[in-house]
Design a protein around this motif. Structure first.
Motif, PDB file in Angstrom:
ATOM      1  N   PRO A 200       0.829  -1.234  -0.081  1.00 24.56           N
ATOM      2  CA  PRO A 200      -0.045  -0.188  -0.026  1.00 24.56           C
ATOM      3  C   PRO A 200       0.861   1.264   0.083  1.00 24.56           C
ATOM      4  CG  PRO A 200       0.172  -0.724   2.140  1.00 24.56           C
ATOM      5  CD  PRO A 200       0.890  -1.804   1.307  1.00 24.56           C
ATOM      6  N   VAL A 201       0.449   2.435  -0.414  1.00 29.45           N
ATOM      7  CA  VAL A 201       1.048   3.639  -0.363  1.00 29.45           C
ATOM      8  C   VAL A 201       0.346   4.752   0.601  1.00 29.45           C
ATOM      9  CG1 VAL A 201       1.627   5.552  -1.911  1.00 29.45           C
ATOM     10  CG2 VAL A 201       1.743   3.313  -2.682  1.00 29.45           C
ATOM     11  N   ALA A 202       0.973   5.470   1.449  1.00 29.61           N
ATOM     12  CA  ALA A 202       0.514   6.219   2.092  1.00 29.61           C
ATOM     13  C   ALA A 202      -0.197   7.722   1.549  1.00 29.61           C
ATOM     14  CB  ALA A 202       1.594   6.665   3.248  1.00 29.61           C
ATOM     15  N   GLY A 203      -1.410   7.683   1.729  1.00 28.03           N
ATOM     16  CA  GLY A 203      -2.067   9.111   0.950  1.00 28.03           C
ATOM     17  C   GLY A 203      -1.742  10.291   1.677  1.00 28.03           C
ATOM     18  N   PRO A 204      -2.433  11.265   1.440  1.00 25.16           N
ATOM     19  CA  PRO A 204      -2.537  12.640   2.278  1.00 25.16           C
ATOM     20  C   PRO A 204      -2.936  12.349   3.702  1.00 25.16           C
ATOM     21  CG  PRO A 204      -3.288  12.980  -0.072  1.00 25.16           C
ATOM     22  CD  PRO A 204      -3.222  11.484   0.199  1.00 25.16           C
ATOM     23  N   GLY A 205      -1.968  12.529   4.640  1.00 29.33           N
ATOM     24  CA  GLY A 205      -2.493  12.547   6.022  1.00 29.33           C
ATOM     25  C   GLY A 205      -2.399  11.105   6.749  1.00 29.33           C
ATOM     26  N   GLN A 206      -1.774  10.250   5.908  1.00 28.31           N
ATOM     27  CA  GLN A 206      -1.469   8.897   6.409  1.00 28.31           C
ATOM     28  C   GLN A 206      -0.115   8.614   6.638  1.00 28.31           C
ATOM     29  OE1 GLN A 206      -3.255   7.047   2.983  1.00 28.31           O
ATOM     30  NE2 GLN A 206      -5.331   6.614   4.314  1.00 28.31           N
ATOM     31  N   ILE A 207       0.305   7.520   7.223  1.00 35.34           N
ATOM     32  CA  ILE A 207       1.619   6.998   7.168  1.00 35.34           C
ATOM     33  C   ILE A 207       1.370   5.337   6.970  1.00 35.34           C
ATOM     34  CG2 ILE A 207       2.429   8.561   8.792  1.00 35.34           C
ATOM     35  CD1 ILE A 207       1.885   6.365  11.171  1.00 35.34           C
ATOM     36  N   ARG A 208       2.390   5.027   6.509  1.00 33.40           N
ATOM     37  CA  ARG A 208       2.530   3.517   6.478  1.00 33.40           C
ATOM     38  C   ARG A 208       3.447   2.832   7.343  1.00 33.40           C
ATOM     39  NH1 ARG A 208       4.850   0.897   0.640  1.00 33.40           N
ATOM     40  NH2 ARG A 208       6.898   1.435   1.554  1.00 33.40           N
ATOM     41  N   ILE A 209       2.987   1.949   8.123  1.00 34.72           N
ATOM     42  CA  ILE A 209       3.827   1.151   8.916  1.00 34.72           C
ATOM     43  C   ILE A 209       4.294  -0.223   8.554  1.00 34.72           C
ATOM     44  CG2 ILE A 209       3.917   0.094  11.318  1.00 34.72           C
ATOM     45  CD1 ILE A 209       1.285   2.023  11.956  1.00 34.72           C
ATOM     46  N   ARG A 210       5.587  -0.334   8.725  1.00 32.15           N
ATOM     47  CA  ARG A 210       6.274  -1.696   8.584  1.00 32.15           C
ATOM     48  C   ARG A 210       5.866  -2.583   9.621  1.00 32.15           C
ATOM     49  NH1 ARG A 210       7.467  -6.252   8.228  1.00 32.15           N
ATOM     50  NH2 ARG A 210       9.317  -7.323   7.141  1.00 32.15           N
ATOM     51  N   VAL A 211       4.769  -3.538   9.607  1.00 30.54           N
ATOM     52  CA  VAL A 211       4.197  -3.959  10.591  1.00 30.54           C
ATOM     53  C   VAL A 211       4.971  -5.327  11.377  1.00 30.54           C
ATOM     54  CG1 VAL A 211       2.158  -5.431  11.281  1.00 30.54           C
ATOM     55  CG2 VAL A 211       1.692  -3.557  10.021  1.00 30.54           C
ATOM     56  N   ARG A 212       5.439  -5.287  12.320  1.00 29.47           N
ATOM     57  CA  ARG A 212       6.240  -6.223  13.129  1.00 29.47           C
ATOM     58  C   ARG A 212       5.253  -7.295  13.954  1.00 29.47           C
ATOM     59  NH1 ARG A 212      10.869  -5.955  10.123  1.00 29.47           N
ATOM     60  NH2 ARG A 212      11.653  -3.779  10.278  1.00 29.47           N
ATOM     61  N   ALA A 213       4.078  -6.511  14.491  1.00 27.10           N
ATOM     62  CA  ALA A 213       3.175  -7.467  15.278  1.00 27.10           C
ATOM     63  C   ALA A 213       2.013  -7.019  14.996  1.00 27.10           C
ATOM     64  CB  ALA A 213       3.725  -7.456  16.626  1.00 27.10           C
ATOM     65  N   ALA A 214       0.850  -7.779  15.182  1.00 25.60           N
ATOM     66  CA  ALA A 214      -0.907  -7.165  14.981  1.00 25.60           C
ATOM     67  C   ALA A 214      -1.376  -8.242  15.985  1.00 25.60           C
ATOM     68  CB  ALA A 214      -1.085  -7.862  13.623  1.00 25.60           C
ATOM     69  N   GLY A 215      -2.176  -7.471  16.661  1.00 22.28           N
ATOM     70  CA  GLY A 215      -3.099  -7.996  17.636  1.00 22.28           C
ATOM     71  C   GLY A 215      -4.230  -8.804  16.995  1.00 22.28           C
ATOM     72  N   VAL A 216      -4.796  -9.948  17.574  1.00 24.51           N
ATOM     73  CA  VAL A 216      -5.713 -10.550  17.234  1.00 24.51           C
ATOM     74  C   VAL A 216      -7.044 -10.417  18.193  1.00 24.51           C
ATOM     75  CG1 VAL A 216      -6.555 -12.842  16.855  1.00 24.51           C
ATOM     76  CG2 VAL A 216      -4.197 -12.432  16.335  1.00 24.51           C
ATOM     77  N   ASN A 217      -7.846 -10.026  17.599  1.00 25.20           N
ATOM     78  CA  ASN A 217      -9.156  -9.803  18.327  1.00 25.20           C
ATOM     79  C   ASN A 217     -10.456 -10.530  18.028  1.00 25.20           C
ATOM     80  OD1 ASN A 217      -8.185  -7.457  20.340  1.00 25.20           O
ATOM     81  ND2 ASN A 217      -7.354  -6.892  18.124  1.00 25.20           N
ATOM     82  N   ARG A 218     -11.440 -10.771  18.871  1.00 26.52           N
ATOM     83  CA  ARG A 218     -12.638 -11.275  18.571  1.00 26.52           C
ATOM     84  C   ARG A 218     -13.329 -10.631  17.465  1.00 26.52           C
ATOM     85  NH1 ARG A 218     -14.024 -15.701  20.739  1.00 26.52           N
ATOM     86  NH2 ARG A 218     -13.178 -16.476  22.769  1.00 26.52           N
ATOM     87  N   PRO A 219     -13.343  -9.470  17.222  1.00 28.15           N
ATOM     88  CA  PRO A 219     -13.871  -8.736  15.988  1.00 28.15           C
ATOM     89  C   PRO A 219     -13.580  -9.521  14.731  1.00 28.15           C
ATOM     90  CG  PRO A 219     -13.703  -6.789  17.377  1.00 28.15           C
ATOM     91  CD  PRO A 219     -12.989  -8.328  18.233  1.00 28.15           C
TER      92      PRO A 219
END
Length: 323
Positions: free
Chosen positions: A24-43
């Motif tokens: 993905p590419v960061a648009g205006p007002g956005q940042i791109r994160i190099r994800v190292r970890a992601a939470g897992v949730n019931r949703p």
């Protein structure tokens, strides 16, 4: 980038399929994160099952919270720079190597936490803050009732309530979980399978706020144990959404019944909430008062195993994917 998709759009945990998509590419007002970890949730599970679709404009990829490094800045972003370590609240897209997010929805990783711990914070801390402290207006000296006290939301709510000077009544399923909730700071920790919940809570003095993730099965209990001017806040309905409510009892006790979701809130409202969390709750995290335990980690490609672990219900705290 590597991502995990839901094969067929919905399905069992085995439908979670590793694949690749364009970065993905960061648009205006956005940042791109190099994800190292992601939470897992019931949703995430609810979305996988087709019960909680992504809001308009959100990624169809699962994942509502991540931690990593900023690696791309969109136009108009001044707070963050490439290399900054952040965690962030997402509308979706966390089960991936890169995630784009509104720059206002990111938070600095608190000192003393690694990125796995940081990834366990945004969704749960924001949910608890919005519902317990804003909708529920919990204050120091009051008592909060939490069900599912060893879930990701539960362990966070226990610690945040205690950090704010409130008392906590916790319920969980089984003696071991009740002991775990007590160790995390619950003043009264009950086994929902064997204890007389209503009798024990009334003997404790009742409660001022209920954080309700159960729904129908505990509606009568909440009406019985809430004190006058109590606040009953519904954030999930695991036992069903149709409940019997005695309106006369609510009137006589002046109980406020409310509920909310987080994911579908407008971007500006999420930005306001993130700022409030950073001002009030982030110092608790930095001080070590709020540190949700991470029960287990799984590589991104094993997201199906992470979902099965969460669905089994034996965990205490959060489950996190790593890239």
């Amino acid at each position: 980038m590597r991502v995990v998709e839901i094969s067929g759009g919905t399905g069992s945990a085995e439908a979670l399929t590793p694949t690749e998509r364009p970065d993905p590419v960061a648009g205006p007002g956005q940042i791109r994160i190099r994800v190292r970890a992601a939470g897992v949730n019931r949703p995430d599970i609810a979305q996988r099952l087709g019960r909680y679709p992504a809001p308009p404009g959100a990624s169809d990829i699962l994942g509502l919270e991540v931690a990593g490094e900023v690696d791309q800045i969109g136009d108009g972003v001044s707070r963050w720079s490439p290399g900054d370590q952040v965690c962030a609240l997402l509308g979706g897209g966390g089960y991936a190597e890169y995630a784009v997010v509104d720059a206002r929805h990111a938070l600095p990783v608190p000192a003393g936490l690694d990125l796995i711990q940081a990834a366990a914070l945004p969704e749960t801390v924001c949910t608890v803050f919005a519902n317990v402290f804003e909708s529920g207006a919990l204050k120091a000296g009051e008592t909060l009732l939490i069900h599912g006290a060893t879930s990701g939301i539960g362990v966070t709510a226990i610690q945040m309530a205690r950090a704010a000077g409130a008392r906590v009544v916790a319920t969980s399923r089984g003696v071991d979980k009740a002991e775990a909730a007590r160790a995390l700071g619950a003043d009264l920790s009950l086994d929902a399978r064997s204890d007389d919940l209503e009798g024990a809570i009334k003997a404790f003095g009742g409660v001022d706020v209920v954080l309700d993730m159960v729904g129908a099965d505990y509606a009568a209990l909440h009406q019985a144990v809430l004190k006058p001017f109590g606040r009953w806040v519904v954030i999930a309905t695991l036992s069903g959404s149709l409940a019997e409510v005695d309106l006369a009892r609510l009137m006589m006790k002046r109980i406020v019944l409310t509920g909310s979701t987080l994911r579908s809130r407008p971007a500006d409202e999420k930005a306001r909430l993130i700022a409030a969390v950073e001002a009030t709750a982030w110092p608790w995290v930095a001080a070590g008062l709020v540190r949700p335990p991470v029960e287990a980690t799984f590589p991104l490609e094993q997201a199906s195993a992470a979902h099965l672990r969460l669905e089994a219900g034996g965990h205490v705290g959060k489950i996190v994917l790593t890239t």
